[in-house]
Design a protein around this motif. Structure first.
Motif, PDB file in Angstrom:
ATOM      1  N   PRO A 117       0.883  -1.282  -0.072  1.00  6.32           N
ATOM      2  CA  PRO A 117       0.025  -0.181   0.041  1.00  6.32           C
ATOM      3  C   PRO A 117       0.813   1.110  -0.075  1.00  6.32           C
ATOM      4  O   PRO A 117       2.120   1.231   0.446  1.00  6.32           O
ATOM      5  N   VAL A 118       0.236   2.358  -0.564  1.00  3.27           N
ATOM      6  CA  VAL A 118       0.888   3.696  -0.621  1.00  3.27           C
ATOM      7  C   VAL A 118       1.196   3.919   0.675  1.00  3.27           C
ATOM      8  O   VAL A 118       0.325   4.006   1.582  1.00  3.27           O
ATOM      9  N   GLY A 119       2.540   4.335   1.022  1.00  5.06           N
ATOM     10  CA  GLY A 119       2.669   4.970   2.238  1.00  5.06           C
ATOM     11  C   GLY A 119       3.387   4.008   3.232  1.00  5.06           C
ATOM     12  O   GLY A 119       3.889   4.098   4.342  1.00  5.06           O
ATOM     13  N   ALA A 120       3.281   2.539   2.741  1.00  2.00           N
ATOM     14  CA  ALA A 120       3.830   1.511   3.838  1.00  2.00           C
ATOM     15  C   ALA A 120       5.115   0.906   3.283  1.00  2.00           C
ATOM     16  O   ALA A 120       5.496   1.273   2.006  1.00  2.00           O
ATOM     17  N   SER A 121       5.934   0.380   4.239  1.00  2.00           N
ATOM     18  CA  SER A 121       7.002   0.119   3.396  1.00  2.00           C
ATOM     19  C   SER A 121       6.903  -1.390   2.707  1.00  2.00           C
ATOM     20  O   SER A 121       6.231  -2.095   3.140  1.00  2.00           O
ATOM     21  N   SER A 122       7.740  -1.459   1.639  1.00  2.00           N
ATOM     22  CA  SER A 122       7.699  -2.419   0.730  1.00  2.00           C
ATOM     23  C   SER A 122       8.637  -3.769   1.251  1.00  2.00           C
ATOM     24  O   SER A 122       8.838  -4.965   0.633  1.00  2.00           O
ATOM     25  N   TRP A 123       9.429  -3.597   2.432  1.00  2.00           N
ATOM     26  CA  TRP A 123      10.249  -4.644   2.932  1.00  2.00           C
ATOM     27  C   TRP A 123       9.723  -5.252   4.250  1.00  2.00           C
ATOM     28  O   TRP A 123       9.305  -4.491   5.196  1.00  2.00           O
ATOM     29  N   ILE A 124       9.889  -6.564   4.448  1.00  2.00           N
ATOM     30  CA  ILE A 124       9.627  -7.179   5.751  1.00  2.00           C
ATOM     31  C   ILE A 124      11.164  -8.311   5.737  1.00  2.00           C
ATOM     32  O   ILE A 124      11.305  -8.671   4.954  1.00  2.00           O
ATOM     33  N   ALA A 125      11.635  -7.908   6.937  1.00  2.00           N
ATOM     34  CA  ALA A 125      12.751  -8.619   7.212  1.00  2.00           C
ATOM     35  C   ALA A 125      12.587  -9.496   8.474  1.00  2.00           C
ATOM     36  O   ALA A 125      12.358  -8.842   9.408  1.00  2.00           O
ATOM     37  N   ALA A 126      12.915 -10.901   8.460  1.00  7.64           N
ATOM     38  CA  ALA A 126      12.553 -11.450   9.738  1.00  7.64           C
ATOM     39  C   ALA A 126      14.068 -11.883  10.271  1.00  7.64           C
ATOM     40  O   ALA A 126      14.861 -12.901   9.314  1.00  7.64           O
ATOM     41  N   LEU A 127      14.430 -11.753  11.433  1.00  5.97           N
ATOM     42  CA  LEU A 127      15.617 -12.173  11.979  1.00  5.97           C
ATOM     43  C   LEU A 127      15.160 -13.479  12.953  1.00  5.97           C
ATOM     44  O   LEU A 127      14.646 -12.806  14.245  1.00  5.97           O
ATOM     45  N   LEU A 128      15.344 -14.492  13.095  1.00  4.91           N
ATOM     46  CA  LEU A 128      14.911 -15.668  13.671  1.00  4.91           C
ATOM     47  C   LEU A 128      16.115 -16.150  14.560  1.00  4.91           C
ATOM     48  O   LEU A 128      17.029 -16.498  13.997  1.00  4.91           O
ATOM     49  N   VAL A 129      15.620 -16.400  15.607  1.00  9.07           N
ATOM     50  CA  VAL A 129      16.528 -17.253  16.631  1.00  9.07           C
ATOM     51  C   VAL A 129      15.919 -18.324  17.159  1.00  9.07           C
ATOM     52  O   VAL A 129      14.882 -18.223  17.898  1.00  9.07           O
ATOM     53  N   SER A 130      16.428 -19.651  17.169  1.00  6.51           N
ATOM     54  CA  SER A 130      15.819 -20.692  17.980  1.00  6.51           C
ATOM     55  C   SER A 130      16.762 -21.326  18.954  1.00  6.51           C
ATOM     56  O   SER A 130      18.023 -21.465  18.494  1.00  6.51           O
ATOM     57  N   GLN A 131      16.452 -21.895  20.133  1.00  9.87           N
ATOM     58  CA  GLN A 131      17.327 -22.461  21.133  1.00  9.87           C
ATOM     59  C   GLN A 131      16.701 -23.373  21.768  1.00  9.87           C
ATOM     60  O   GLN A 131      15.533 -23.380  22.302  1.00  9.87           O
ATOM     61  N   VAL A 132      17.320 -24.796  21.512  1.00  2.94           N
ATOM     62  CA  VAL A 132      16.744 -25.923  22.268  1.00  2.94           C
ATOM     63  C   VAL A 132      17.251 -26.189  23.614  1.00  2.94           C
ATOM     64  O   VAL A 132      18.345 -25.951  23.799  1.00  2.94           O
ATOM     65  N   PHE A 133      16.298 -26.456  24.438  1.00  4.60           N
ATOM     66  CA  PHE A 133      16.916 -26.724  25.855  1.00  4.60           C
ATOM     67  C   PHE A 133      16.631 -28.146  26.241  1.00  4.60           C
ATOM     68  O   PHE A 133      15.287 -28.613  26.467  1.00  4.60           O
ATOM     69  N   ALA A 134      17.677 -29.107  26.172  1.00  2.29           N
ATOM     70  CA  ALA A 134      17.529 -30.305  26.464  1.00  2.29           C
ATOM     71  C   ALA A 134      17.709 -30.518  27.874  1.00  2.29           C
ATOM     72  O   ALA A 134      17.850 -29.764  28.794  1.00  2.29           O
TER      73      ALA A 134
END
Length: 489
Positions: A132-149
């Motif tokens: 949409p006009v006025g909205a950012s054209s970019w989406i960036a996802a920085l994802l972190v996952s941690q397993v606790f055994a």
């Protein structure tokens, strides 16, 4: 630029940041992953063969090892005892170096098993073509996952690595003991071969003397021509036996050189200070109770079997711990087209298809098999000890009988010489009595060889030096000191 941080099962997001800072973080992570490691080490068979071919007893590593072991360093080519040759074999034979490398690798596995899993970082930028006009054209996802055994899993993995390290340590001790046994057996065989060669030379000399006396009698008409041919045949047979005996000495020396880890010519000028074979007959074995304790409790293969059982026990505990699923936590912050959201994600395995019962049963079966293996090793050790003790007893009796026969033949020889001096016998009778006495010595040497083999079997049953006595450390310390503190906890 604004960034949106999306959440997916098992993952969590972090707060948005400017593009330059994000790129800097990713660059640091990339450079850290590309940290320098040791360079590759290609093998050169030609170079390694040349190094093996150049091994000598006076190698600096051998001399240093002798000093560490408290063994007197031989002066030049003199003073090479059985202990000194054993230490040289431990330094020169590649089998022990291979075992040391395996122990070091197993030690490194303990540290590796104690490490926790790294978090997983993913960056997925997206560009919206019809934003949409006025909205950012970019989406960036920085994802972190941690397993606790579960802590039980990590503890079990470390215990498995420690058990494998102990197996590698005892495998090194087993190889060290095997090398010592090879050197001892080869040294005794060399002494036996040298004794047999000396006897063969004396028999050959007497046989030719007997041939000379026989030819004189045949020429004088006292004996028929057939006796001359018979004497020649026996002389040729003894000559052949003397040659075979000399070749046996060469082969035995080459066998000893191979046991030590050097070329055969490397021992050509070496003065070996080895035990006299005749001393075997005066050796007295330790008490039956001491031998049984050593065979049942102090063998290296039993220690290996116990370490293998500890590994299966730890593997069973790790499998049982799988019934408690790992937990993945994902707290984060999401910026999505102006909306700011706090996220707390949790995920775990749902034991629907597999409750790990089959894996637990399998681990339990392996543990039971390892336990039965420990019992089998002990039973085999007890049986081997009983057989070796019976063999020592039987060969000891045979040796005493051979010695009694040799003593009788020596007395007959003395009597024959007395008759010769009194004029009641001729020279050929003395020569024949000497040949019979040497045959008695051959019988004693054969009995000593059998007793030495029985003693070797007894040493193998208890895995402890019995004869000759040794100043070297017990086999438990032969493998070298541990390089891991964890294994002593």
């Amino acid at each position: 630029m604004n960034f949106a941080f999306r959440h997916s099962p098992g993952q969590y997001t972090i707060v948005p940041m400017p593009m330059r800072l994000l790129v800097a973080v990713l660059l640091v992570l990339f450079l850290n992953a590309c940290a320098s490691v040791s360079s590759t080490q290609p093998l050169d068979p030609v170079r390694s063969a040349a190094a093996l071919d150049a091994r000598r007893l006076d190698d600096s590593a051998v001399l240093a090892a002798l000093q560490r072991a408290g063994i007197a360093v031989p002066v030049g080519a003199q003073g090479w005892t059985l202990d000194a040759l054993t230490v040289a074999a431990w330094q020169l034979r590649p089998e022990l170096a291979q075992a040391r490398a395996g122990r070091i690798a197993a030690d490194a596995d303990i540290t590796a098993a104690s490490r926790r899993p790294n978090p997983v970082l993913s960056f997925t930028p997206e560009w919206i073509a019809n934003a949409p006009v006025g909205a950012s054209s970019w989406i960036a996802a920085l994802l972190v996952s941690q397993v606790f055994a579960s802590p039980d899993k990590r503890s079990a993995r470390i215990d498995q690595a420690r058990a494998r390290f102990r197996q590698a340590l005892w495998q090194q001790a087993q190889i060290a003991w095997d090398l010592r046994a090879q050197v001892r057996t080869s040294a005794l065989e060399l002494r036996l071969a040298e004794g047999a060669a000396r006897l063969a030379v004396r028999v050959r000399s007497l046989r030719y003397r007997w041939l000379e006396l026989t030819e004189r009698r045949v020429s004088a008409g006292v004996l028929p021509e057939a006796e001359r041919e018979r004497a020649r045949l026996l002389a040729l047979q003894d000559e052949a036996q003397a040659r075979v005996a000399r070749q046996a000495v060469v082969a035995a020396r080459a066998q000893l050189a191979a046991a030590v880890g050097v070329r055969a010519d490397a021992l050509a000028d070496v003065l070996l200070q080895l035990p006299a074979v005749d001393e075997v007959g005066s050796w007295q074995p330790p008490g039956a109770a001491d031998l049984r304790e050593a065979a049942v409790f102090n063998r290296v293969d039993l220690a290996q079997a116990l370490a293998a059982y500890d590994e299966t026990e730890a593997a069973w505990r790790e499998t049982v711990a799988r019934k408690h699923p790992d937990l993945t936590l994902g707290p984060g912050y999401t910026y999505d087209v102006g909306d700011r959201k706090l996220v707390l994600a949790m995920s775990a395995e749902v034991p629907v298809n597999d409750r790990h019962d089959a894996a637990i049963a399998s681990a339990q079966a392996h543990r039971e098999a390892a336990a039965r293996h420990v019992e089998a090793v002990q039973a085999q050790a007890m049986a081997t000890l009983d057989q070796a003790q019976l063999q020592v007893q039987a060969t000891s009796r045979a040796l005493r009988a051979a010695q009694a026969g040799m003593a009788l033949q020596e007395r007959l020889l003395t009597r024959q010489r007395e008759l010769r001096r009194a004029g009641s016998s001729d020279h050929i009778g003395v020569v024949l009595a000497q040949l019979e006495a040497l045959q008695g010595r051959r019988d004693v040497l054969a009995a000593l060889r059998a007793l030495a083999a029985a003693m070797s079997a007894l040493e193998a049953a208890v895995q402890r030096p019995l004869w000759p006595s040794s100043a070297l450390a017990p086999v438990a310390a032969i493998a070298g000191e541990s390089t891991s503190q964890d294994v002593r906890r």
